[in-house]
Scaffold this motif. Structure first.
Motif, PDB file in Angstrom:
ATOM      1  N   PRO A  46       0.820  -1.225   0.000  1.00 11.09           N
ATOM      2  CA  PRO A  46       0.000   0.000   0.000  1.00 11.09           C
ATOM      3  C   PRO A  46       0.851   1.273   0.000  1.00 11.09           C
ATOM      4  N   ASN A  47       2.054   1.221   0.572  1.00 16.56           N
ATOM      5  CA  ASN A  47       2.933   2.401   0.568  1.00 16.56           C
ATOM      6  C   ASN A  47       3.321   2.806  -0.850  1.00 16.56           C
ATOM      7  N   THR A  48       3.546   1.815  -1.714  1.00 14.85           N
ATOM      8  CA  THR A  48       3.907   2.106  -3.103  1.00 14.85           C
ATOM      9  C   THR A  48       2.706   2.692  -3.846  1.00 14.85           C
ATOM     10  N   VAL A  49       1.522   2.131  -3.589  1.00 16.69           N
ATOM     11  CA  VAL A  49       0.304   2.671  -4.205  1.00 16.69           C
ATOM     12  C   VAL A  49       0.065   4.096  -3.711  1.00 16.69           C
ATOM     13  N   GLN A  50       0.329   4.338  -2.419  1.00 15.32           N
ATOM     14  CA  GLN A  50       0.172   5.686  -1.858  1.00 15.32           C
ATOM     15  C   GLN A  50       1.075   6.679  -2.591  1.00 15.32           C
ATOM     16  N   ARG A  51       2.299   6.261  -2.896  1.00 14.31           N
ATOM     17  CA  ARG A  51       3.217   7.140  -3.645  1.00 14.31           C
ATOM     18  C   ARG A  51       2.637   7.457  -5.026  1.00 14.31           C
ATOM     19  N   ALA A  52       2.044   6.448  -5.670  1.00 14.96           N
ATOM     20  CA  ALA A  52       1.438   6.669  -6.989  1.00 14.96           C
ATOM     21  C   ALA A  52       0.276   7.651  -6.878  1.00 14.96           C
ATOM     22  N   TYR A  53      -0.562   7.466  -5.854  1.00 12.21           N
ATOM     23  CA  TYR A  53      -1.697   8.361  -5.664  1.00 12.21           C
ATOM     24  C   TYR A  53      -1.232   9.776  -5.344  1.00 12.21           C
ATOM     25  N   ASP A  54      -0.195   9.914  -4.529  1.00 14.46           N
ATOM     26  CA  ASP A  54       0.364  11.239  -4.228  1.00 14.46           C
ATOM     27  C   ASP A  54       0.853  11.916  -5.512  1.00 14.46           C
ATOM     28  N   PHE A  55       1.555  11.153  -6.337  1.00 15.06           N
ATOM     29  CA  PHE A  55       2.063  11.663  -7.607  1.00 15.06           C
ATOM     30  C   PHE A  55       0.911  12.150  -8.484  1.00 15.06           C
ATOM     31  N   LEU A  56      -0.152  11.344  -8.587  1.00 17.69           N
ATOM     32  CA  LEU A  56      -1.300  11.706  -9.420  1.00 17.69           C
ATOM     33  C   LEU A  56      -2.048  12.912  -8.858  1.00 17.69           C
TER      34      LEU A  56
END
Length: 127
Positions: A46-56
Motif C-alpha cells: 500500500p505504501n507504493t500505491v500511496q506514492r502513486a496516488y500522491d504523484f497523481l
C-alpha cells in the motif's frame, strides 16, 4: 500487473491509472479503488500505491475527498495528455527518431503502420 525495471514501480502504477482514464474505463469524478484494494489487486505494498496516488494528486489527475476516497479529477484527461505528451516528447521520441534514422525506416511506412495499429486496436473495439 507485470512491472518493468524502470521507471519506478509507483510511476508504473500511476501510468496504469492514467491509461484506465484515457481508455474511459475510469471516468471524470468517478470514485477509484482505495489504496489498500488496488495494492491487493496488483500485489504491491500500500505504501507504493500511496506514492502513486500522491504523484497523481500533484498532477491534478486524482483528488482525495477526505473520508470518502479518491476520485478521478474533473480535468484528469487533459492533465494526463499534457503530462504524457511532455514525457513522450522528452524521453521516448528522441530515441525513436534516432532509431528510425539509423535503420533507414521511411516515415510513410511508420504512418501506414500507425494507422493500421489504431484501426486494429482502437477503432473497431466496442466500448
Amino acid at each position: 500487473m507485470v512491472f518493468k525495471d524502470s521507471p519506478a514501480i509507483y510511476i508504473q502504477i500511476a501510468l496504469y491509472i492514467c491509461e484506465q482514464i484515457l481508455l474511459k474505463k475510469w471516468k471524470a469524478e468517478e470514485k477509484i479503488m482505495s489504496i489498500r484494494d488496488l495494492g491487493e489487486l496488483i500485489e504491491i505494498s500500500p505504501n507504493t500505491v500511496q506514492r502513486a496516488y500522491d504523484f497523481l494528486q500533484q498532477k491534478n489527475i486524482i483528488v482525495n475527498k477526505r473520508g470518502i476516497g479518491f476520485f478521478v479529477g474533473p480535468d484528469a484527461e487533459e492533465n494526463i495528455l499534457s503530462f504524457r505528451r511532455e514525457q513522450f516528447m522528452e524521453n521516448e521520441l528522441p530515441e525513436m527518431l534516432r532509431n528510425l534514422y539509423l535503420l533507414k525506416i521511411d516515415m510513410k511506412k511508420v504512418n501506414d503502420l500507425y494507422e493500421r495499429f489504431v484501426k486494429d486496436n482502437f477503432l473497431n473495439k466496442k466500448k
